[in-house]
Design a protein around this motif. Structure first.
Motif, short mmCIF file in Angstrom:
data_model
loop_
_atom_site.label_atom_id
_atom_site.label_comp_id
_atom_site.label_asym_id
_atom_site.label_seq_id
_atom_site.Cartn_x
_atom_site.Cartn_y
_atom_site.Cartn_z
N GLN A 27 5.44 0.53 -8.44
CA GLN A 27 4.87 1.74 -7.85
C GLN A 27 3.35 1.65 -7.80
O GLN A 27 2.72 2.03 -6.81
CB GLN A 27 5.30 2.98 -8.64
CG GLN A 27 4.85 4.28 -8.01
CD GLN A 27 5.46 4.48 -6.64
OE1 GLN A 27 6.66 4.37 -6.47
NE2 GLN A 27 4.64 4.77 -5.66
N SER A 28 2.77 1.11 -8.84
CA SER A 28 1.32 0.91 -8.87
C SER A 28 0.87 -0.02 -7.75
O SER A 28 -0.16 0.20 -7.12
CB SER A 28 0.92 0.35 -10.24
OG SER A 28 -0.44 0.05 -10.26
N GLU A 29 1.65 -1.06 -7.51
CA GLU A 29 1.33 -2.00 -6.42
C GLU A 29 1.36 -1.30 -5.06
O GLU A 29 0.49 -1.51 -4.24
CB GLU A 29 2.30 -3.18 -6.42
CG GLU A 29 2.08 -4.17 -7.54
CD GLU A 29 0.75 -4.89 -7.45
OE1 GLU A 29 0.35 -5.31 -6.33
OE2 GLU A 29 0.10 -5.04 -8.49
N THR A 30 2.37 -0.45 -4.84
CA THR A 30 2.44 0.24 -3.55
C THR A 30 1.36 1.31 -3.43
O THR A 30 0.88 1.58 -2.33
CB THR A 30 3.83 0.87 -3.30
OG1 THR A 30 4.15 1.74 -4.36
CG2 THR A 30 4.90 -0.19 -3.16
N ASN A 31 0.96 1.90 -4.54
CA ASN A 31 -0.14 2.87 -4.50
C ASN A 31 -1.46 2.16 -4.19
O ASN A 31 -2.29 2.69 -3.46
CB ASN A 31 -0.27 3.61 -5.83
CG ASN A 31 0.87 4.57 -6.07
OD1 ASN A 31 1.60 4.93 -5.17
ND2 ASN A 31 1.03 4.97 -7.32
N ARG A 32 -1.62 0.98 -4.75
CA ARG A 32 -2.85 0.21 -4.55
C ARG A 32 -2.91 -0.40 -3.15
O ARG A 32 -3.97 -0.46 -2.54
CB ARG A 32 -2.93 -0.90 -5.61
CG ARG A 32 -4.26 -1.56 -5.75
CD ARG A 32 -4.32 -2.47 -6.97
NE ARG A 32 -3.34 -3.53 -6.98
CZ ARG A 32 -3.48 -4.71 -6.36
NH1 ARG A 32 -4.56 -4.95 -5.67
NH2 ARG A 32 -2.55 -5.62 -6.44
N ARG A 33 -1.75 -0.82 -2.66
CA ARG A 33 -1.66 -1.44 -1.33
C ARG A 33 -0.54 -0.76 -0.54
O ARG A 33 0.59 -1.22 -0.55
CB ARG A 33 -1.40 -2.94 -1.45
CG ARG A 33 -2.52 -3.68 -2.17
CD ARG A 33 -2.31 -5.16 -2.19
NE ARG A 33 -1.13 -5.52 -2.99
CZ ARG A 33 -0.63 -6.75 -3.06
NH1 ARG A 33 -1.16 -7.72 -2.36
NH2 ARG A 33 0.42 -7.00 -3.82
N LYS A 48 2.99 -10.34 -11.61
CA LYS A 48 1.90 -9.86 -12.46
C LYS A 48 2.33 -9.82 -13.92
O LYS A 48 1.59 -10.26 -14.81
CB LYS A 48 1.45 -8.47 -12.00
CG LYS A 48 0.28 -7.92 -12.78
CD LYS A 48 -0.08 -6.52 -12.31
CE LYS A 48 -1.11 -6.61 -11.21
NZ LYS A 48 -1.62 -5.29 -10.81
#
Length: 89
Positions: A27-33, A48
């Motif tokens: 989820q953090s990856e999709t929020n960041r990108r 990661k």
């Protein structure tokens, strides 16, 4: 979740814990990108978390990797991982 774990021969509690930990990373990856789909965010999250000895120790994925690997090599909807896990709970 127990059915999925049984099908892959992994401990069900460990699989669920690893899924929840890595779900936050994905989820953090999709929020960041935002251009990332779920199908691309999961491999990024696993890469990661497994990049170094330190990160592998802090965020193991020994039960999640065989299950997740099945979805990364098979075509399907972008949310197939989350869908499958929710069906198995």
């Amino acid at each position: 979740m127990a059915t999925l774990a049984s099908n892959f021969g992994v401990p069900p509690v460990q699989l669920e814990e690893e899924f929840l930990d890595h779900h936050m990373l994905a989820q953090s990856e999709t929020n960041r990108r935002p251009q990332l789909t779920s199908a691309h965010a999961w491999p990024a999250a696993l890469a990661k978390s497994q990049a170094t000895c330190h990160t592998r120790h802090n965020m193991p994925a020994s039960s999640l990797l065989p299950v997740a690997g099945r979805y990364f090599v098979s075509p399907g909807p972008a949310a197939c991982i989350e869908q499958t896990f929710s069906w198995c709970k």
